[in-house]
Design a protein around this motif. Structure first.
Motif, PDB file in Angstrom:
ATOM      1  N   HIS A 125      78.587  87.985 128.319  1.00 46.94           N
ATOM      2  CA  HIS A 125      79.769  88.839 128.166  1.00 46.94           C
ATOM      3  C   HIS A 125      80.783  88.112 127.305  1.00 46.94           C
ATOM      4  O   HIS A 125      81.041  86.933 127.509  1.00 46.94           O
ATOM      5  CB  HIS A 125      80.373  89.136 129.550  1.00 46.94           C
ATOM      6  N   PRO A 177      77.723  92.782 124.858  1.00 44.69           N
ATOM      7  CA  PRO A 177      78.745  93.316 125.755  1.00 44.69           C
ATOM      8  C   PRO A 177      80.113  92.693 125.450  1.00 44.69           C
ATOM      9  O   PRO A 177      80.264  91.471 125.454  1.00 44.69           O
ATOM     10  CB  PRO A 177      78.265  92.917 127.147  1.00 44.69           C
ATOM     11  N   ILE A 239      80.821  93.699 133.353  1.00 44.52           N
ATOM     12  CA  ILE A 239      80.159  93.697 132.043  1.00 44.52           C
ATOM     13  C   ILE A 239      79.875  95.136 131.607  1.00 44.52           C
ATOM     14  O   ILE A 239      79.189  95.880 132.312  1.00 44.52           O
ATOM     15  CB  ILE A 239      78.860  92.888 132.095  1.00 44.52           C
TER      16      ILE A 239
END
Length: 349
Positions: A125, A177, A239
């Motif tokens: 992330h 992400p 996420i």
């Protein structure tokens, strides 16, 4: 032990975030250029404190510019980060009017280097800092992430909105992400000397007048720094996932075509500037002398965050009152800079 790259780790927010992550057992690599936009000693002290605190052995400082070719790529290759929190940027609305090139280099080129490194070595992330200034000329309050933000009023804000768009393209193309968070007037201990709370407190304790823009007719969603970094820590585990059917829940800023989301981090309140100054007066015990000034170019009269998406994603809501947060800053300022009894600031800078 999960690893996190925090860019801007010697900065105001980066210092507090790195400190919190170390407390929660993360390994933190902190990248900072230690530039002279403001007192370098303050930045060096923050880094020293991170290394010296409990779990400080898990902090690795790296001195360098995020936009420097190959630096970030080499860090990603070496450390294989689980998370990246990109805070490094040239900050300040007013400074961007006279020094736009530094914003181009740090904010745009620096973010590009982060995105390219993540493309090569994808973390779980990436969380990148944007700003409430991205809402620009919007007047509908409170600001929601789903509102259009097309009319930025400063080059600083324009660069931050551009990084949101850059990150979206990488999220879409490479399935990275990304969460972009928009900060709202962050304040608290170890704050930046160019920000209103620091300047007002310093001037009041020295017996000097303070410059109050737009004749005091301004409102801000003041967000205490410890609330802010706790929100970032919680968002690390929220996420975003690309919606396969292109459908996005109502109120969510998730992109229909990418694992990309924008989240406000604010106190969910808008406080008048005069009330903020009164809180400083109570904390210092000194009445401020005010120079009433016109609105400065690139500024906006009000900000106010709708923080409901943050709460939906994390269950968290920033909650520190301006009264308490300002008092904590003044306590820190007096301890760090030791203004003397005559009201003259024995400042280290």
């Amino acid at each position: 032990m999960q690893s996190v790259l925090v860019t801007g780790s010697a900065g105001f927010i980066g210092f507090h975030l790195s400190k919190l992550l170390l407390q929660h057992g993360y390994r933190v690599v902190g990248l900072d250029a230690l530039n002279d936009y403001y007192d370098v000693t303050l930045k060096e002290t923050r880094h020293d404190m991170l290394a010296g605190q409990p779990n400080g052995e898990n902090f690795t400082p790296v001195i360098g510019k995020v936009e420097a070719p190959d630096l970030v790529m080499n860090l990603f290759r070496e450390h294989e980060f689980d998370f990246v929190v990109h805070l490094a940027a040239q900050a300040g609305v007013r400074y961007s009017i006279d020094n736009p090139r530094s914003y181009l280099e740090s904010n745009l080129n620096g973010t590009f280097e982060i995105l390219e490194a993540a493309r090569a070595y994808p973390p779980k992330h990436m969380l990148l800092a944007s700003t409430s200034s991205a809402f620009g000329a919007n007047t509908e309050m409170p600001y929601k992430e789903t509102q259009r933000a097309d009319h930025q009023l400063s080059f600083y804000a324009a660069t931050k909105k551009a990084t949101e768009n850059m990150a979206h393209s990488y999220a879409h193309l490479f399935d990275l992400p990304v969460t972009m968070f928009r900060f709202f007037t962050v304040y608290g201990p170890w704050g930046r000397p160019d920000m209103a709370l620091f300047k007002f407190t310093k001037a009041i304790l020295e017996g000097n007048p303070i410059d109050v823009y737009n004749h005091g007719d301004m409102k801000r969603d003041f967000t205490y720094v410890e609330d802010l970094v706790e929100a970032i820590r919680l968002l690390m585990d929220a996420i975003p996932v690309r919606p396969m059917d292109g459908q996005v829940p109502e109120g969510d800023s998730l992109s229909p075509v990418a694992p990309h989301r924008v989240v406000n981090i604010g106190n969910n309140d808008s406080v008048h500037l005069t009330a903020f100054i009164e809180a400083i007066e109570r904390a210092t015990g000194i009445k401020a002398e005010k120079n009433m000034m016109p609105m400065q170019a690139g500024d906006v009269p009000a900000t106010w965050a709708d923080a409901s998406l943050l709460n939906d994603l994390t269950g968290y809501q920033p909650k520190t009152s301006v009264e308490d947060g300002v008092a904590e800053f003044v306590k820190w300022y007096r301890g760090f800079y030791r203004p003397n009894a005559a009201g003259v600031d024995a400042s280290k800078n």
